[in-house]
Each structure stands twice: as structure tokens, then as C-alpha cells.
Design a protein around this motif. Structure first.
Motif, short mmCIF file in Angstrom:
data_model
loop_
_atom_site.label_atom_id
_atom_site.label_comp_id
_atom_site.label_asym_id
_atom_site.label_seq_id
_atom_site.Cartn_x
_atom_site.Cartn_y
_atom_site.Cartn_z
N ALA A 144 0.83 -1.20 0.00
CA ALA A 144 0.00 0.00 0.00
C ALA A 144 0.87 1.26 0.00
N GLY A 145 0.54 2.18 -0.91
CA GLY A 145 1.25 3.44 -0.98
C GLY A 145 2.53 3.42 -1.78
N VAL A 146 2.85 2.28 -2.42
CA VAL A 146 4.09 2.16 -3.19
C VAL A 146 3.74 1.85 -4.65
N ARG A 147 4.37 2.53 -5.58
CA ARG A 147 4.15 2.24 -7.00
C ARG A 147 4.57 0.80 -7.31
N SER A 148 3.79 0.12 -8.14
CA SER A 148 4.11 -1.28 -8.40
C SER A 148 3.60 -1.75 -9.74
N VAL A 149 4.28 -2.77 -10.27
CA VAL A 149 3.85 -3.47 -11.48
C VAL A 149 3.92 -4.95 -11.16
N SER A 150 2.83 -5.67 -11.34
CA SER A 150 2.83 -7.09 -11.01
C SER A 150 2.01 -7.87 -12.02
N ALA A 151 2.24 -9.17 -12.04
CA ALA A 151 1.43 -10.06 -12.88
C ALA A 151 0.11 -10.30 -12.18
N ASP A 152 -0.97 -10.31 -12.93
CA ASP A 152 -2.30 -10.51 -12.36
C ASP A 152 -2.52 -12.00 -12.10
N ALA A 153 -1.88 -12.48 -11.03
CA ALA A 153 -1.93 -13.91 -10.71
C ALA A 153 -3.33 -14.36 -10.32
N ALA A 154 -4.09 -13.49 -9.70
CA ALA A 154 -5.43 -13.88 -9.26
C ALA A 154 -6.26 -14.34 -10.46
N ASN A 155 -6.27 -13.54 -11.52
CA ASN A 155 -7.04 -13.93 -12.70
C ASN A 155 -6.39 -15.09 -13.44
N GLY A 156 -5.06 -15.04 -13.59
CA GLY A 156 -4.37 -16.07 -14.34
C GLY A 156 -4.51 -17.46 -13.72
N PHE A 157 -4.18 -17.59 -12.46
CA PHE A 157 -4.27 -18.88 -11.81
C PHE A 157 -5.72 -19.29 -11.56
N GLY A 158 -6.58 -18.31 -11.34
CA GLY A 158 -8.00 -18.62 -11.19
C GLY A 158 -8.57 -19.21 -12.46
N ASN A 159 -8.22 -18.61 -13.61
CA ASN A 159 -8.71 -19.13 -14.89
C ASN A 159 -8.14 -20.52 -15.19
N LEU A 160 -6.90 -20.75 -14.79
CA LEU A 160 -6.29 -22.05 -14.99
C LEU A 160 -7.02 -23.12 -14.18
N ALA A 161 -7.32 -22.80 -12.92
CA ALA A 161 -8.05 -23.74 -12.07
C ALA A 161 -9.45 -24.00 -12.62
N ARG A 162 -10.10 -22.96 -13.10
CA ARG A 162 -11.45 -23.12 -13.65
C ARG A 162 -11.45 -24.05 -14.86
N HIS A 163 -10.44 -23.91 -15.71
CA HIS A 163 -10.34 -24.79 -16.87
C HIS A 163 -10.19 -26.25 -16.44
N LEU A 164 -9.36 -26.51 -15.46
CA LEU A 164 -9.17 -27.88 -14.98
C LEU A 164 -10.47 -28.44 -14.41
N LEU A 165 -11.19 -27.62 -13.68
CA LEU A 165 -12.47 -28.07 -13.12
C LEU A 165 -13.48 -28.34 -14.23
N ASP A 166 -13.52 -27.46 -15.22
CA ASP A 166 -14.44 -27.67 -16.35
C ASP A 166 -14.09 -28.95 -17.11
N GLY A 167 -12.81 -29.35 -17.03
CA GLY A 167 -12.38 -30.57 -17.70
C GLY A 167 -12.65 -31.83 -16.91
N GLY A 168 -13.28 -31.69 -15.74
CA GLY A 168 -13.66 -32.87 -14.96
C GLY A 168 -12.77 -33.21 -13.80
N HIS A 169 -11.72 -32.45 -13.54
CA HIS A 169 -10.85 -32.73 -12.39
C HIS A 169 -11.58 -32.38 -11.09
N ARG A 170 -11.50 -33.27 -10.12
CA ARG A 170 -12.22 -33.05 -8.87
C ARG A 170 -11.31 -33.03 -7.65
N THR A 171 -10.04 -33.31 -7.83
CA THR A 171 -9.06 -33.13 -6.76
C THR A 171 -7.83 -32.45 -7.35
N LEU A 172 -7.55 -31.25 -6.87
CA LEU A 172 -6.42 -30.46 -7.36
C LEU A 172 -5.40 -30.29 -6.25
N VAL A 173 -4.14 -30.30 -6.62
CA VAL A 173 -3.06 -29.97 -5.69
C VAL A 173 -2.43 -28.66 -6.14
#
Length: 318
Positions: free
Chosen positions: A147-176
Motif C-alpha cells: 500500500a502506498g508504493v508504486r508497483s507493477v505485477s502479474a495478475d496472478a489472481a485472474n491467471g491462476f483462477g482461470n487455470l483452475a477453472r479450466h481444470l475443473l471444467d475438464g472434470g478434475h475433482r481433486t487439485l493440488v
């Protein structure tokens, strides 16, 4: 050796205009800047940073600080920052400092006083340490937010969230999820995003924390097998590679166990079935340098900006 006067005579402008064109190009007409730079290149003229610093209080040098030199994640960030610095007539120096101890802070404060600003990758340094460095020189954080510091970061929340969603849509029911280092801001973002996607849809087993290394991934093999997962999302590709190597060395890697990776790895082995996720490190470094130079060149205070760059998720071909 060519001098400022030589460049000025070649272009037909004053020495002051040449100086501004090379040190503050935003204050000079773009066409003039181009002519000055062309003449400087032809005459092999190099700006004397030490002399300029005595007049302007600026060194023309920016430091990029990474926690260590072993993690290849930081290499393209450095390359992107260096290329952008060159186009803006700045020099880049590289330092390794994890910013975790008070001694680290003191060392970095000494470096900060010798440069105009810092691009700082400090995934594990306490927020207070980051803020202390910010009181010394302008700072842009890379791949982390405070907070209060200029920053540039990768949007991991969307990226990894979308990756997990794809795996779930593909039928995976236990993820590590093979987590990253303890205290890592990005690891927290990734863990939260994956957990939000799996809640109510699948079982999520989080293993870690662990360093982002091949050895850590290999050491996690038994726990991954015990979890009975059909898909694994590692914090970093080196962790995933270590896991795959350890499982294959034992001859127990199931055909239906998906371990996500980077596109460069899947492309190298001709794998079109494994989902990939990529951070454009060069883009992070470029954006961080732009943000820092914007702050350095501003006439007054500039608003604190937080940038999140998208992560590229590539899904398997059907």
C-alpha cells in the motif's frame, strides 16, 4: 573524444539543447532529440554521468534489485528494464538483496543514495522494509504490491483462477497446489484465486510453503501421490519440473495426472495437452522502468500507480 560542443555543432543547436535532449528528452522537440541522438552516435559521444550529476543532482543510473541471482524468473525482468533504460538514456545497475534483515535494509539504503531510483523485486521482504527504502529514493515494486508504493505485477489472481477453472471444467475433482515461499505476496494471491474457484466444486490440497526450486518439487512427489489428485498447479515451473522428474524416475507418473507448466517448456517437448501459464517478465521490467522514469521526470508529485499485467493462459488443443 567527442564533446558536447562537437554534437551541438553537428546538429546546429546550442550545448544546452544537446544536454536537455540527452538528459530530459521530454523537454525537447522529438525531431531535435532524434537529430541529437543520431549525431551523438555518429561521433561516439558518451554522456559524462558524473559531471552531469554535479549539476543536476542526478546520476542517470537506476538500480534493479532482485533477491538473488539464481531464480531465472527475474532474468527477463532485468532484460526488459535494461532495454527500456537504454532508450531513455539511463544506465542500469543490478544488485542482489532479499531485503529480509535490517542489515539488508542498511545495504540497500547505501546503494539507493548512489542512484536516482530503484526497481525492487522483494517477494519476501517485510512491508516496513520496503517503505523504509521508499523514503530514500523513488521506488517501483515488481511482482508485489505494498500500500502506498508504486508497483507493477502479474495478475496472478485472474491467471491462476482461470487455470483452475479450466481444470475443473475438464472434470478434475481433486487439485493440488504446490505453494511458493512462505510470506510471498504472489503465493497468497495464487492460493486465494485457486481456492475461490474450487470451493463447492472440487477438493483442493495445498502443499507448501516451499522454495521455487526443482528440488522442492521433487521432494513433494510422495505427498502429491498421497493426495490422489488428477491435476497439479505449481507455484513455479521449476517446482512442477521437479515433481514430474521425481514421479517419472519412480515409474509411477499416471497418464491422467496433469502438471501445468510454462509454454516454453510444453513447446520444447511438443506437448499440446498440458495447460500453460506465462508471466511476460520482459513486459514487467519495461513497465516498471516506464513507471519509475515517469516519477523521476515529473515536475511535481505524481499519483501512486498500481499496475497489474495479464498472465497468458494457454489451454490444450481439443
Amino acid at each position: 573524444m567527442a564533446t558536447l560542443s562537437d554534437v551541438a555543432a553537428r546538429v546546429g543547436v546550442s550545448k544546452a539543447t544537446v544536454s536537455r535532449a540527452l538528459s530530459r528528452p521530454d523537454l525537447v522537440a522529438p525531431a531535435t532529440v532524434a537529430r541529437v541522438r543520431e549525431a551523438a552516435d555518429e561521433l561516439n559521444f558518451a554522456v559524462n554521468r558524473a559531471a552531469s550529476g554535479l549539476v543536476t543532482g542526478r546520476t542517470g543510473v537506476i538500480a534493479i534489485v532482485v533477491p538473488d541471482l539464481d531464480n531465472h524468473f527475474f532474468t527477463p525482468i532485468v532484460v526488459g528494464a535494461q532495454r527500456r533504460a537504454a532508450t531513455r538514456q539511463r544506465q542500469l545497475t543490478i544488485a542482489a538483496n532479499p531485503l529480509q534483515t535490517h542489515e539488508d535494509v542498511r545495504d540497500l539504503e547505501r546503494l539507493a543514495r548512489q542512484v536516482d531510483g530503484l526497481i525492487l523485486a522483494a517477494p519476501l521482504g517485510p512491508d516496513d522494509h520496503v517503505r523504509q527504502i521508499c523514503r530514500t529514493r523513488p521506488v517501483v515494486l515488481v511482482d508485489r504490491e505494498v500500500a502506498g508504493v508504486r508497483s507493477v505485477s502479474a495478475d496472478a489472481a485472474n491467471g491462476f483462477g482461470n487455470l483452475a477453472r479450466h481444470l475443473l471444467d475438464g472434470g478434475h475433482r481433486t487439485l493440488v497446489y504446490l505453494g511458493g515461499p512462505a510470506g510471498s505476496w504472489q503465493d497468497a494471491q495464487r492460493t486465494r484465486a485457486i481456492a475461490e474457484r474450487t470451493t463447492g466444486r472440487a477438493e483442493l490440497v495445498v502443499l507448501g510453503p516451499m522454495p521455487p526450486t526443482f528440488a522442492a518439487g521433487a521432494a513433494a512427489a510422495d505427498d502429491v501421490l498421497a493426495a490422489g489428485a488428477s491435476a497439479v498447479i505449481p507455484y513455479a515451473s521449476q517446482i512442477g519440473l521437479g515433481l514430474v522428474f521425481a514421479l517419472r524416475a519412480r515409474g509411477v507418473l499416471p497418464d491422467d495426472l496433469v502438471v501445468t507448466t510454462e509454454s516454453v517448456i510444453s513447446t520444447a517437448i511438443g506437448d499440446t495437452r498440458t495447460p500453460t501459464i506465462d508471466v511476460d517478465g520482459s513486459e514487467l521490467g519495461t513497465a516498471a522502468m516506464d513507471l519509475l522514469i515517469e516519477e523521476l521526470d515529473a515536475a511535481g508529485e505524481t499519483p501512486v500507480r498500481t499496475m497489474r499485467l495479464p498472465m497468458q493462459v494457454t489451454l490444450p488443443l481439443d
